[in-house]
Write an enzyme that holds these catalytic residues in place. Structure first.
Site, mmCIF file in Angstrom:
data_model
loop_
_atom_site.group_PDB
_atom_site.id
_atom_site.type_symbol
_atom_site.label_atom_id
_atom_site.label_comp_id
_atom_site.label_asym_id
_atom_site.label_seq_id
_atom_site.Cartn_x
_atom_site.Cartn_y
_atom_site.Cartn_z
ATOM 1 N N LYS A 270 0.860 -1.183 0.000
ATOM 2 C CA LYS A 270 0.000 0.000 0.000
ATOM 3 C C LYS A 270 0.896 1.233 0.000
ATOM 4 O O LYS A 270 1.913 1.269 0.707
ATOM 5 C CB LYS A 270 -0.896 -0.023 1.230
ATOM 6 N N SER B 209 -9.615 2.236 2.962
ATOM 7 C CA SER B 209 -8.735 2.953 2.065
ATOM 8 C C SER B 209 -7.777 2.059 1.293
ATOM 9 O O SER B 209 -7.072 2.526 0.397
ATOM 10 C CB SER B 209 -7.934 3.969 2.883
ATOM 11 N N SER C 282 -10.070 -0.349 7.197
ATOM 12 C CA SER C 282 -9.545 -0.206 5.836
ATOM 13 C C SER C 282 -8.833 -1.424 5.276
ATOM 14 O O SER C 282 -8.401 -1.413 4.131
ATOM 15 C CB SER C 282 -8.610 1.007 5.755
#
EC number: 6.3.5.7
Length: 483
Positions: free
Chosen positions: A76, A151, A175
């Site tokens: 990420k 997210s 998330s």
């Protein structure tokens, strides 16, 4: 090869069925071919990946072994990676190349993983849909008109589309688990402090936690093994021994006590999701689990408490992005005040600005006690509810999300509607507990997830329950059409 799980890749590399370089080149080609449809990557690191794959093959040839040695993953884009853009999905950090590796990145690199790239995300991890990224919305591989969740939507979409077997992600209010549910993956948020936050760009420091996203619980166990552990560089890291997460996967569920919170099954939950949750309960009962109804009376206050605490911490953490030291700087500022205002106004997107303003207000003189302090007291009550519940049950089960994945743009005009999608996940962050989402079926072609919560440092128990469930169901094996 793109259909292989992380565990299957480990066996294939050990058997010399293929090399890490062969696998890496195949997956890179697949990313370049298919990712334009879903926009799951911000940066693809071809040269780095191939050099790491070649190094992994050389280590295996020299007699070294390891489940992650030569395994391709992605990070990420809020984990700092030395010499590679670490943007946090924001214009503010579009040109930032980290001068060091985050601890998670370094640990996984040491284990021999191959970094294929950095995945798209909501800007500074603020969002439930992966629509707030400076680099555009990520699309759900199961339906390109729908969001993948946020997210960590880039990591989730990439794994769901079989562009790679697993990826790192972070969870501040759901998330990891929420995008796992909306893309039919297994996602694990570890206990707060289990995985180092050093080099992980902060959103809300008392809530953020890194973890794995993969297709199976077995794969999450392998990736978590490489991520977890005490880090003296992180003041929030906890010095607790890391067990062998794979060792307990096949433990029987006979006698396991599963709690169902009555508050999770009221108004607001899509009845079709409720039906699939109950179906998963029946499967676990067949495996020997005992079901008990429990109560978490303060869960109703979780959303307002979270959306005071998280923005308050974000307001503090993001104050460093001022156009002076690094990151975006506005053109031709008139003076220092103009530099601050325009750099932040132009560098941050609307959702980040909204949360900074909410957080700054909550921390301001005259409002701290009324909002932030009260939210922290509610946080303690929520933790106490869980501690009481775990005196009578071993794990807690419920829906991961109240609704199915929504269409891209559908909730842009009403941010609060998107906030409400975190209603079942944020309590684990407020209490610091480990949580896992696993695939539990489909409604109208869109995935549904079931969430499991456990006491502190019981990630192994969550992985065991999910793995046993995945031995008698096939939801986690299904792939979206076209991928």
């Amino acid at each position: 090869m793109h259909q292989l799980t992380l565990a299957e890749i480990a066996r294939g590399l050990a058997d010399k069925s293929f090399s890490s370089e062969e696998l890496t080149r195949a997956l890179l080609a697949r990313i370049h071919q298919l990712d334009p449809q879903i926009n799951s990557f911000i940066s693809v690191t071809d040269d780095l990946a191939i050099s790491q794959a070649q190094a992994a093959d050389a280590r295996r040839a020299a007699g070294e072994s390891g489940a992650l040695l030569g395994a391709p993953i992605a990070h990420k884009d809020l984990f700092c990676t030395q010499g590679i853009r670490t943007s946090c999905g924001s214009k503010m950090l579009d040109s930032f190349k980290a001068p060091y590796d985050a601890t998670v990145v370094a640990k996984l690199a040491e284990a021999g993983t191959v970094t294929l790239g950095k995945t798209n995300m909501d800007e500074f991890a603020m969002g439930s849909a992966n629509e707030s990224s400076h680099y555009g919305a990520v699309k759900n591989p199961w339906s390109l008109e729908h969001v993948p969740g946020g997210s960590s939507g880039g990591s989730a979409a990439a794994v769901a589309a079989r562009l790679l077997p697993a990826a790192t992600a972070t969870d501040t209010g759901g998330s990891i688990r929420q995008p796992a549910a909306l893309t039919s993956l297994t996602g694990l948020k570890p206990t707060y402090g289990r995985v180092s936050r050093w080099g992980m760009i902060a959103y809300a420091s008392s809530l953020d936690q890194g973890g794995p996203l993969a297709r199976t619980a077995e794969d999450c166990a392998l990736l978590l093994q490489g991520m977890a552990g005490f880090d003296p560089k992180d003041s929030t890291s906890i010095d607790e021994p890391v067990p062998d997460y794979s060792a307990s996967l096949n433990t029987s569920l006979l006698g396991l006590r599963i709690g169902l919170p009555k508050e999770y099954f009221g108004a607001g939950l899509d009845p079709r999701i409720a039906d699939l949750v109950q179906a998963s309960v029946k499967e676990l009962e067949k495996l020997g689990a005992v079901i008990k109804e429990i109560s978490l009376p303060n869960v109703q206050h979780a959303i307002p408490a979270y959306y005071v605490i998280a923005p308050a911490e974000a307001s503090s953490n993001l104050s460093r992005f001022d156009g002076v030291r690094f990151g975006y700087r506005c053109e031709n500022p008139k003076d220092l005040t103009d530099l601050y205002k325009r750099s932040r106004g132009e560098g941050f997107g609307s959702e980040v600005q909204r949360r900074i303003m909410v957080g700054t207000y909550a921390l301001s003189a005259g409002y701290y006690d009324a909002y932030y302090l009260k939210a922290q007291k509610i946080r303690r009550l929520i933790k106490n509810d869980f501690m009481t519940a775990f005196e009578g049950v071993d794990v807690i089960l419920g829906p991961t999300t109240p609704n199915l994945a929504w269409k891209i743009g559908e909730k842009n005009a009403d941010p609060v509607a998107a906030y409400l999608e975190d209603v079942y996940t944020i309590t684990a962050n407020l209490a610091g507990l480990p949580g896992l989402s696993m695939p539990a079926g489909f409604v109208d072609g869109l995935p549904v997830g079931v969430q499991l919560l456990a006491p502190y440092f019981q990630e192994g128990r969550l992985l065991n329950v999910a793995h046993q469930y995945q031995q008698v169901t096939d939801w986690h094996t299904r792939a979206p059409n076209g991928f």
